[in-house]
Design an enzyme around this catalytic site. Structure first.
Site, PDB file in Angstrom:
ATOM      1  N   ARG A   1     -20.781  23.337   2.723  1.00  0.00           N
ATOM      2  CA  ARG A   1     -19.828  23.837   1.640  1.00  0.00           C
ATOM      3  C   ARG A   1     -19.029  22.422   0.897  1.00  0.00           C
ATOM      4  NH1 ARG A   1     -14.474  25.567   5.276  1.00  0.00           N
ATOM      5  NH2 ARG A   1     -13.598  25.999   3.294  1.00  0.00           N
TER       6      ARG A   1
ATOM      7  N   HIS B   1      -4.452  30.428   9.579  1.00  0.00           N
ATOM      8  CA  HIS B   1      -5.002  31.514   9.651  1.00  0.00           C
ATOM      9  C   HIS B   1      -3.984  32.864   9.348  1.00  0.00           C
ATOM     10  CE1 HIS B   1      -7.727  34.759  11.062  1.00  0.00           C
ATOM     11  NE2 HIS B   1      -6.653  35.284  11.553  1.00  0.00           N
TER      12      HIS B   1
ATOM     13  N   HIS C   1     -18.237  34.195   3.581  1.00  0.00           N
ATOM     14  CA  HIS C   1     -17.410  34.993   4.545  1.00  0.00           C
ATOM     15  C   HIS C   1     -16.034  35.217   3.798  1.00  0.00           C
ATOM     16  CE1 HIS C   1     -14.441  36.177   7.616  1.00  0.00           C
ATOM     17  NE2 HIS C   1     -13.857  35.282   7.394  1.00  0.00           N
ATOM     18  N   PHE C   2     -15.405  34.200   3.145  1.00  0.00           N
ATOM     19  CA  PHE C   2     -14.025  34.206   2.557  1.00  0.00           C
ATOM     20  C   PHE C   2     -14.027  34.907   1.225  1.00  0.00           C
ATOM     21  CE2 PHE C   2     -14.106  29.686   2.163  1.00  0.00           C
ATOM     22  CZ  PHE C   2     -13.873  29.520   0.681  1.00  0.00           C
TER      23      PHE C   2
HETATM   24 FE1  HAS Z   1     -11.788  34.729   8.179  1.00  0.00          FE
HETATM   25  C1  HAS Z   1     -12.555  31.367   7.916  1.00  0.00           C
HETATM   26  C2  HAS Z   1     -12.527  34.666  11.366  1.00  0.00           C
HETATM   27  C3  HAS Z   1     -10.751  37.647   8.369  1.00  0.00           C
HETATM   28  C4  HAS Z   1     -10.206  34.259   5.138  1.00  0.00           C
HETATM   29  N1  HAS Z   1     -11.656  33.027   6.761  1.00  0.00           N
HETATM   30  C5  HAS Z   1     -12.121  31.791   6.927  1.00  0.00           C
HETATM   31  C6  HAS Z   1     -11.758  30.972   5.738  1.00  0.00           C
HETATM   32  C7  HAS Z   1     -11.091  32.031   4.928  1.00  0.00           C
HETATM   33  C8  HAS Z   1     -11.151  33.333   5.419  1.00  0.00           C
HETATM   34  C9  HAS Z   1     -10.370  31.840   3.616  1.00  0.00           C
HETATM   35  O1  HAS Z   1     -13.067  32.578  13.823  1.00  0.00           O
HETATM   36  C10 HAS Z   1     -12.063  29.778   5.393  1.00  0.00           C
HETATM   37  C11 HAS Z   1     -11.011  28.659   5.590  1.00  0.00           C
HETATM   38  C12 HAS Z   1     -11.404  27.264   5.302  1.00  0.00           C
HETATM   39  O2  HAS Z   1     -11.158  26.742   4.079  1.00  0.00           O
HETATM   40  O3  HAS Z   1     -11.937  26.621   6.350  1.00  0.00           O
HETATM   41  N2  HAS Z   1     -11.735  36.028   9.721  1.00  0.00           N
HETATM   42  C13 HAS Z   1     -12.116  35.818  11.091  1.00  0.00           C
HETATM   43  C14 HAS Z   1     -12.112  36.913  11.820  1.00  0.00           C
HETATM   44  C15 HAS Z   1     -11.628  38.037  10.917  1.00  0.00           C
HETATM   45  C16 HAS Z   1     -11.416  37.269   9.421  1.00  0.00           C
HETATM   46  C17 HAS Z   1     -12.229  37.384  13.215  1.00  0.00           C
HETATM   47  N3  HAS Z   1     -10.900  35.906   7.120  1.00  0.00           N
HETATM   48  C18 HAS Z   1     -10.507  37.098   7.302  1.00  0.00           C
HETATM   49  C19 HAS Z   1      -9.799  37.684   6.155  1.00  0.00           C
HETATM   50  C20 HAS Z   1      -9.549  36.666   5.240  1.00  0.00           C
HETATM   51  C21 HAS Z   1     -10.140  35.476   6.039  1.00  0.00           C
HETATM   52  C22 HAS Z   1      -9.279  39.077   6.321  1.00  0.00           C
HETATM   53  C23 HAS Z   1      -8.909  36.720   4.075  1.00  0.00           C
HETATM   54  C24 HAS Z   1      -8.158  37.697   3.444  1.00  0.00           C
HETATM   55  N4  HAS Z   1     -12.562  33.294   9.555  1.00  0.00           N
HETATM   56  C25 HAS Z   1     -12.891  33.447  11.059  1.00  0.00           C
HETATM   57  C26 HAS Z   1     -13.156  32.027  11.366  1.00  0.00           C
HETATM   58  C27 HAS Z   1     -12.926  31.111  10.532  1.00  0.00           C
HETATM   59  C28 HAS Z   1     -12.919  31.766   9.468  1.00  0.00           C
HETATM   60  C29 HAS Z   1     -13.402  31.872  12.885  1.00  0.00           C
HETATM   61  C30 HAS Z   1     -13.052  29.637  10.534  1.00  0.00           C
HETATM   62  C31 HAS Z   1     -15.017  29.353  10.253  1.00  0.00           C
HETATM   63  C32 HAS Z   1     -15.234  28.018  10.173  1.00  0.00           C
HETATM   64  O4  HAS Z   1     -16.213  27.317  11.096  1.00  0.00           O
HETATM   65  O5  HAS Z   1     -14.699  27.178   9.478  1.00  0.00           O
HETATM   66  C33 HAS Z   1     -11.142  39.465  11.228  1.00  0.00           C
HETATM   67  O6  HAS Z   1      -9.883  39.573  10.951  1.00  0.00           O
HETATM   68  C34 HAS Z   1     -11.941  40.290  10.597  1.00  0.00           C
HETATM   69  C35 HAS Z   1     -11.831  41.666  11.256  1.00  0.00           C
HETATM   70  C36 HAS Z   1     -12.419  42.809  10.067  1.00  0.00           C
HETATM   71  C37 HAS Z   1     -13.075  43.818  10.636  1.00  0.00           C
HETATM   72  C38 HAS Z   1     -13.783  44.624   9.467  1.00  0.00           C
HETATM   73  C39 HAS Z   1     -13.053  46.217   9.512  1.00  0.00           C
HETATM   74  C40 HAS Z   1     -13.458  46.966   8.436  1.00  0.00           C
HETATM   75  C41 HAS Z   1     -12.630  47.722   7.578  1.00  0.00           C
HETATM   76  C42 HAS Z   1     -13.280  48.583   6.262  1.00  0.00           C
HETATM   77  C43 HAS Z   1     -12.918  49.891   6.228  1.00  0.00           C
HETATM   78  C44 HAS Z   1     -13.669  50.614   5.120  1.00  0.00           C
HETATM   79  C45 HAS Z   1     -12.955  51.105   3.937  1.00  0.00           C
HETATM   80  C46 HAS Z   1     -14.012  51.642   2.917  1.00  0.00           C
HETATM   81  C47 HAS Z   1     -11.686  51.102   3.830  1.00  0.00           C
HETATM   82  C48 HAS Z   1     -13.504  43.969  11.955  1.00  0.00           C
HETATM   83  C49 HAS Z   1     -11.078  47.593   7.668  1.00  0.00           C
HETATM   84  C50 HAS Z   1     -14.838  52.659   3.304  1.00  0.00           C
HETATM   85  C51 HAS Z   1     -15.688  53.068   2.037  1.00  0.00           C
HETATM   86  C52 HAS Z   1     -16.380  54.268   2.117  1.00  0.00           C
HETATM   87  C53 HAS Z   1     -17.204  54.651   0.831  1.00  0.00           C
HETATM   88  C54 HAS Z   1     -16.828  55.144   3.227  1.00  0.00           C
HETATM   89 CU    CU Z   2      -9.114  32.282  10.729  1.00  0.00          CU
END
Ligand code: HAS
Ligand code: CU
Length: 580
Positions: A445, A231, A382-383
């Site tokens: 997957r 993670h 997701h990823f």
């Molecule tokens: Fe995840 C599985 C939970 C973030 C990567 N994740 C994965 C896997 C990968 C991955 C590679 O709880 C698969 C692993 C595998 O092979 O089995 N993930 C989360 C949660 C977050 C999260 C709670 N993941 C990421 C990030 C990754 C990533 C970042 C890579 C860089 N993930 C999981 C969980 C699994 C999981 C379970 C397991 C699933 C399973 O069953 O196998 C949080 O960190 C996300 C928080 C993000 C937000 C969004 C905030 C929004 C922002 C945007 C701002 C906008 C802008 C643009 C700047 C709350 C910051 C504005 C534009 C305008 C034009 C105005």
């Molecule tokens: Cu994770």
């Protein structure tokens, strides 16, 4: 010429190393991206020209090259830029810097060759273990040794930045840590903490096991140690992208960072909470008590906070920039943003997609809802939004600014760059949306032929054919986008002559600066100690009970080497034979 103040003018020796890291990263992107196309077309049955038994070799290479090689080579380069630029000081010893870079290259070659052995008969190795390398899947020792070298190389890179910072601190005892350096150092601190898990897993168990020194391992233990690191590694990829959103996006929007204190709080929270959440990847693992899974879920939900703070701060900074450029109204300011600038547009679209990826992450993180999506194509959707877009697209967009800084040459073609980032956004919209939907009706997957025999998935809305078509179309657009990016980078570097029109090497100013940040935020020792305590609380009991139940070296499970199969067709037949 004397007027120009690009990075390459200030730090020519460092610029060379960073160019090398970026090229290593781009090479991995080009190969890894091409493999992604092969898989996308194979899985959807649009075009199958590899054997289904080779699918896992290709998938392993795709995963490792993109999430390990591409991302980490890029970020060590970009952190070196951030530390030297913000401290206004070169590294202490450039030979040391080359040293860690070369170590990472050697590690990559070992890993790459051992994976390649899965499809090239002349190479007597294989490592078809996917990027999670779960036991009982076993790889050739070279694979594990390569990973170790690569990770140790990244540790030394961190040491390089700490050394630079310590030297700077001696000369500037009363100054606040400049924000970009603060971001690089806090990221490295949780990287050190979390890579201990994978280091123990490899050095104590998987490597000796693959060398034949020990007969068996405890798969749940090595898996848990993997996710202890697995993670936090996602935030290791994300933090450099966040850094670019905080210090470059406001600048290219024409404004200033809304708040330096908030940015520091965000990075401290990631240091504290990145590691004690890894069990959220193991909600469906038998052998870990529900209570421990619940603790991991609670920590994960807290960990949403720094990303939500980031969304606020970064968008507020963009709005500030837009208003400086004459934008007004509730949403009218959006039109005043520099949408023709590929650096801006790429990063903004990456952020936008991350909002969606963050939401699917929240769904993954729910202990009970995870049962619906785990191991399905949803997770892949997701990823590809998170690491595959928030990180990858930000890195590509930023390269359009960095490559001129590092070479002193102007970008080969800005319009192609703009098309490239938009194409990524469109391609990923098709692909990730369809993957999420497919996951919801149970499509697995990591499966070469997910339709199985005589079995069809039934989506509630639409058809499987339509979903597959969207994934295949998305994969094609993404591959074209990768190639456009690579062409632009190559032609920028080899073509053209040195230009005086390169902008100065600077990052965004702040509306509320370091002077508004409580001094305690810079107390890295304090935050690291608390982070260590949180890890101990989250992991000591689960690890103890896993070892208690399954033994340190497991109950004697035979290794499974997919690549040792003599006749792949025979193997496939026998797999088909046991299917109902
Ligand atoms: Fe995840 C599985 C939970 C973030 C990567 N994740 C994965 C896997 C990968 C991955 C590679 O709880 C698969 C692993 C595998 O092979 O089995 N993930 C989360 C949660 C977050 C999260 C709670 N993941 C990421 C990030 C990754 C990533 C970042 C890579 C860089 N993930 C999981 C969980 C699994 C999981 C379970 C397991 C699933 C399973 O069953 O196998 C949080 O960190 C996300 C928080 C993000 C937000 C969004 C905030 C929004 C922002 C945007 C701002 C906008 C802008 C643009 C700047 C709350 C910051 C504005 C534009 C305008 C034009 C105005
Ligand atoms: Cu994770």
């Amino acid at each position: 010429m004397a007027m120009r103040n690009a990075y390459v003018d200030q730090f020519p020796a460092e610029a060379r190393v960073i160019r090398a890291t970026l090229w290593s990263s781009f090479l991995a992107l080009a190969i890894g991206g091409t493999l992604g196309l092969i898989q996308g077309l194979h899985r959807t049955d649009v075009l199958r020209f590899i054997d289904s038994t080779d699918y896992y070799t290709v998938l392993t290479a795709h995963g490792v090259l993109l999430v390990i090689t591409f991302t980490i080579f890029f970020l060590v380069g970009i952190f070196t830029w951030a530390v030297t630029t913000s401290l206004d000081r070169g590294v202490e010893d450039i030979r040391f810097t080359w040293g860690w870079y070369i170590m990472m290259v050697v590690g990559t070659i070992l890993v790459g060759v051992s994976i390649l052995g899965g499809v090239v008969e002349q190479i007597p190795m294989n490592a078809d273990v996917l990027f999670t390398f779960y036991a009982p899947l076993q790889a050739h020792p070279a694979f594990y040794v390569g990973l170790v070298l690569f990770v140790v190389g990244s540790w030394l890179a961190g040491a390089d930045w700490f050394r630079t910072w310590w030297a700077w601190k001696k000369d500037n005892p009363d100054e606040r840590i400049p924000l970009p350096t603060f971001m690089a150092l806090t990221t490295m601190l949780f990287w050190y903490l979390s890579t201990l898990g994978v280091a123990i897993s490899i050095l104590a168990f998987l490597l000796p096991w693959s060398l034949g020194i020990i007969d068996s391992v405890n798969p749940l233990l090595t898996r848990t140690l993997f996710w202890f690191f697995g993670h936090p590694v996602v935030y290791f990829w994300l933090m450099p992208a966040y850094m670019l959103w905080y210090i470059m996006l406001p600048k290219v929007s024409g404004g200033k960072l809304f708040s330096d204190p908030l940015a520091r709080v965000v990075f401290v929270l990631f240091l504290l909470l990145s590691t004690p959440v890894g069990i959220h990847h193991q909600y469906l693992d038998p052998g870990i008590a529900e209570g421990f899974k619940f603790i991991a879920m609670t920590n994960t939900m807290f960990l949403l906070l720094p990303s939500l703070l980031t969304a606020f701060t970064v968008v507020a900074s963009m709005e500030h920039g837009a208003r400086q450029r004459g934008g007004d109204g509730y949403l009218g300011w959006l039109k005043a943003l520099p949408w023709r600038d590929p650096v801006f547009t790429g990063m903004a679209l990456a952020g936008l997609m991350f909002a969606a990826g963050g939401f699917s992450g929240m769904i993954n993180a729910g202990l009970n809802i995870n049962y619906l999506v785990h191991n399905s194509w949803w997770v892949v959707g997701h990823f590809h939004l998170t690491v595959g877009t928030a990180v990858a697209l930000t890195f590509m967009a930023a390269s359009y600014w960095f490559m001129p800084q590092l070479t002193g040459k102007e970008l080969w073609n800005r319009s192609v760059a703009l098309v490239q980032v938009v194409l990524w956004f469109i391609g990923m919209t098709f692909m990730s949306n369809a993957m999420h939907r497919a996951g919801l009706f149970g499509m697995p997957r990591r499966t070469a032929e997910p339709q199985y025999q005589g079995f069809n998935f039934e989506p509630a809305v639409g058809t499987v054919g339509e979903i597959n078509a969207q994934v295949a179309l998305g994969a094609v657009l993404l591959t074209i986008s990768v190639y456009l990016f690579i062409v632009n980078m190559v032609l920028t570097s080899v073509g053209g002559s040195s230009s005086d029109a390169i902008p100065d090497n600077t990052y965004a100013g702040t509306l509320s600066g370091a002077e508004d940040s409580p001094v305690i935020l810079d107390n890295l020792k304090l935050w690291t100690s608390i982070a260590a305590v949180l890890v101990i609380i989250a992991y000591s009991l689960p690890l103890a009970s896993i070892i208690d139940a399954g033994g340190l070296f497991g109950p004697g499970i035979d290794a499974w080497e997919p690549g040792v199969v003599v006749d792949p067709n025979l193997a496939l037949e026998s797999i088909r034979g046991v299917m109902p």
